[in-house]
Enzyme design. Structure first.
Site, PDB file in Angstrom:
ATOM      1  N   ALA A  42       0.805  -1.217   0.000  1.00  0.00           N
ATOM      2  CA  ALA A  42       0.000   0.000   0.000  1.00  0.00           C
ATOM      3  C   ALA A  42       0.840   1.270   0.000  1.00  0.00           C
ATOM      4  CB  ALA A  42      -0.936  -0.005   1.213  1.00  0.00           C
ATOM      5  N   SER A  75       4.524   1.071  -0.938  1.00  0.00           N
ATOM      6  CA  SER A  75       5.651   0.938  -1.863  1.00  0.00           C
ATOM      7  C   SER A  75       5.505  -0.339  -2.662  1.00  0.00           C
ATOM      8  CB  SER A  75       6.990   0.938  -1.106  1.00  0.00           C
ATOM      9  OG  SER A  75       7.129  -0.245  -0.332  1.00  0.00           O
ATOM     10  N   GLY A  76       6.204  -0.369  -3.790  1.00  0.00           N
ATOM     11  CA  GLY A  76       6.273  -1.569  -4.598  1.00  0.00           C
ATOM     12  C   GLY A  76       7.722  -1.989  -4.723  1.00  0.00           C
ATOM     13  N   ARG A  77       7.932  -3.265  -5.000  1.00  0.00           N
ATOM     14  CA  ARG A  77       9.292  -3.738  -5.172  1.00  0.00           C
ATOM     15  C   ARG A  77       9.300  -4.886  -6.171  1.00  0.00           C
ATOM     16  NH1 ARG A  77       6.548  -4.964  -1.019  1.00  0.00           N
ATOM     17  NH2 ARG A  77       6.934  -2.907  -0.198  1.00  0.00           N
ATOM     18  N   HIS A 100      -2.924 -12.253  -3.761  1.00  0.00           N
ATOM     19  CA  HIS A 100      -3.128 -11.422  -2.574  1.00  0.00           C
ATOM     20  C   HIS A 100      -1.857 -11.522  -1.754  1.00  0.00           C
ATOM     21  CE1 HIS A 100      -5.570 -10.478   1.327  1.00  0.00           C
ATOM     22  NE2 HIS A 100      -4.823  -9.473   0.916  1.00  0.00           N
ATOM     23  N   ASP A 101      -1.242 -10.387  -1.431  1.00  0.00           N
ATOM     24  CA  ASP A 101       0.061 -10.436  -0.770  1.00  0.00           C
ATOM     25  C   ASP A 101       0.018 -11.227   0.530  1.00  0.00           C
ATOM     26  OD1 ASP A 101      -1.376  -8.480   0.617  1.00  0.00           O
ATOM     27  OD2 ASP A 101       0.015  -6.854   0.153  1.00  0.00           O
ATOM     28  N   THR A 102      -1.132 -11.222   1.217  1.00  0.00           N
ATOM     29  CA  THR A 102      -1.212 -12.005   2.452  1.00  0.00           C
ATOM     30  C   THR A 102      -1.180 -13.499   2.165  1.00  0.00           C
ATOM     31  OG1 THR A 102      -2.559 -10.220   3.392  1.00  0.00           O
ATOM     32  CG2 THR A 102      -2.477 -12.287   4.622  1.00  0.00           C
ATOM     33  N   THR A 104       1.587  -2.369   6.710  1.00  0.00           N
ATOM     34  CA  THR A 104       0.556  -1.337   6.854  1.00  0.00           C
ATOM     35  C   THR A 104      -0.625  -1.891   7.642  1.00  0.00           C
ATOM     36  OG1 THR A 104       1.246  -0.307   4.786  1.00  0.00           O
ATOM     37  CG2 THR A 104      -0.969   0.207   5.570  1.00  0.00           C
ATOM     38  N   GLY A 128       7.051  -6.682   7.253  1.00  0.00           N
ATOM     39  CA  GLY A 128       7.836  -5.528   7.676  1.00  0.00           C
ATOM     40  C   GLY A 128       7.951  -5.356   9.171  1.00  0.00           C
TER      41      GLY A 128
END
Length: 482
Positions: free
Chosen positions: A15, A17-19, A236-238, A259, A402
């Site tokens: 939400a 940053s992107g990488r 979904h990142d989760t 986040t 994070g």
């Protein structure tokens, strides 16, 4: 690079940053390096808060250019948000941000047609004002929606731009409140009753399915030699992060931190009881028939917004001040939707403490301690509630994402839960993304094998609980009685 080691590009969009990360995977090796990181800055325009999706796509292309030659690409991102395409496949405006106010009060309109209990029993999804279902309900009255021929969730939209192929990846689709977690397919009856045309969605894909190959124009822009396949991952990142929890056995809870904090259990079947709904737990789909049974907690968003309001002071200094502040002096409900919108976060936290009759934190260190205590308390409640509601006891809590960099938060979570905490890996979503690609190409085994490889190759930290949990229970009772 050895012939038995393959390289996979993981596009991981958060939400803020992107990488683009490159994972190099061999039979007994897993190494992750960062190719490119870029900001994700939403833009407020007259009609509301929007994602700058073109900047995100440019960041993805730059990341693939920096990654060098890879054997596959996979994309994961946050959930619920989407782009609308017209009959020519062109994007109709910038995707709406889930923190936009357009869904305020919409849930009650939906519940008038399908009561909340019935909706939960059919889809297993917790109430959140930004669920895709509520976004679609309010979007239907717009001219843009009238022109739409296709809806693509965010990672599927970027996959489409890379490959020209359209699909709807299942783990992300399960956050729309339009999937039946028992059948792992669309909830056709719910959609029909609410007048939602499921034909807007592209066919479902599962993690590991092929999602096309990079278009010639993308190859030219990134300097990659084709063909380069794109693989559907837990988009979904989760879902990707939970796949990268380095657990052994089944008696574990996880907290995906960033986040948001997503705290819960990995189950074989959804929990669709009324008690589960009342506790606001969600049943999202994971790898290999698993269910992510979890609660959304506001997460480090609270601290991120405070840091922004304070002019970006040194985070290390803030955490040192917080560690020296009086513990559990004041706590707030870290799941309260009152903290969802950006802006004035220190003042809003102070107002919540004042309204509940607690001392008001005044210094940045005190506010930071209030936030971290509140998050640990919310983690405790989520882990305990999940065990009770699912009848699934746990012996350890895994923290990934994070928040693993925040040693104070990890220790406070161990103290609050009264359980050991294993922290790591930090880049869990990217690692889960990489491992699903590697598995699709025959390089790693089942979910247990993926986790074993993670446990053997990634740095992990362990935090043992200190003292009893009585003061945490007292703080929880104080907050509940406020």
């Amino acid at each position: 690079m050895s012939a038995d080691v393959k390289a996979y590009a993981a596009v991981d969009l958060g939400a803020s940053s992107g990488r683009v990360m490159v994972g190099r995977v061999g039979p007994d090796s897993l190494r992750l390096t960062e190719a490119h990181r870029f900001p994700n800055r939403p833009v407020r325009v007259p009609e509301g808060l929007r994602w700058d999706v073109l900047a995100l796509y440019a960041g993805v292309l730059e990341g693939l250019r920096s990654a060098g030659q890879v054997d596959s690409v996979g994309i994961d991102s946050w959930a619920v948000d989407y782009g609308l395409l017209d009959a020519d496949g062109a994007l109709l405006g910038n995707p709406v941000h889930y923190r936009d106010a357009r869904t305020d009060g919409v849930a009650e309109k939906v519940w008038a047609s399908v009561p909340a209990g019935e909706l939960y029993a059919a889809t297993g999804l917790q109430y959140a004002p930004f669920n895709t279902l509520y976004q679609l309900t309010t979007a239907r009255a717009t001219a843009q929606f009238a022109r739409a021929e296709r809806l693509l969730l965010m990672p599927d939209l970027l996959t489409y731009w890379l490959t020209g192929e359209q699909g709807t990846e299942l783990t992300n689709a399960s956050t729309t409140q339009l999937i039946d977690p028992r059948t792992r397919d669309w909830a056709h009856g719910i959609a029909q009753r609410l007048g939602i045309d499921l034909g807007l969605f592209a066919p479902l894909r599962r993690p590991g399915d092929p999602a096309g190959v990079l278009r010639p124009e993308v190859l030219e822009e990134t300097g990659l030699a084709g063909p380069v396949p794109v693989t559907a991952v837990g988009s979904h990142d989760t879902a990707s992060a939970v796949a990268a929890v380095p657990a052994t056995g089944e008696r574990f809870a996880y907290i995906c931190t960033g986040t948001w904090s997503l705290a819960g259990l990995e189950l074989d079947a959804p929990v669709l009881t009324e008690e589960s709904r009342a506790a606001n737990f969600t049943n999202e789909l994971g790898l290999d028939g698993t269910v992510r049974y979890l609660r959304n907690i506001m997460g480090l968003w609270l601290l991120q917004e405070c840091v922004r309001a304070w002019g970006d002071p040194d985070l290390g200094g803030l955490l040192r001040e917080a560690s020296e502040a009086e513990p559990l002096r004041s706590v707030v409900d870290a799941g309260d939707a009152a903290f969802l919108a950006p802006g004035r976060m220190p003042e809003r936290i102070a107002e919540a403490c004042r309204a509940s009759g607690q001392p008001v934190p005044t210094t940045p260190g005190e506010v930071t301690r209030c936030i971290l205590d509140s998050l640990a308390l919310a983690h405790r409640k989520a882990v305990r509630d999940a065990q009770r509601l699912a009848g699934h006891p746990v012996d350890v809590v895994h923290i990934v994402g994070g928040g693993t960099r925040n040693a104070l938060l990890c220790q406070l979570t161990a103290d609050a839960c009264g359980l050991p905490v294993v922290a790591g890996p930090t880049e869990a979503a990217a690692l889960g993304n990489v491992l699903v690609q590697a598995r699709a190409h025959g390089l790693v085994g089942d979910l247990a094998g993926m986790r074993d490889l993670l446990a053997r190759t990634q740095p992990l930290s362990r935090y043992e609980p200190r003292g009893g949990t009585e003061r945490w229970r007292a703080a929880q009772d104080r907050l509940a009685g406020a």
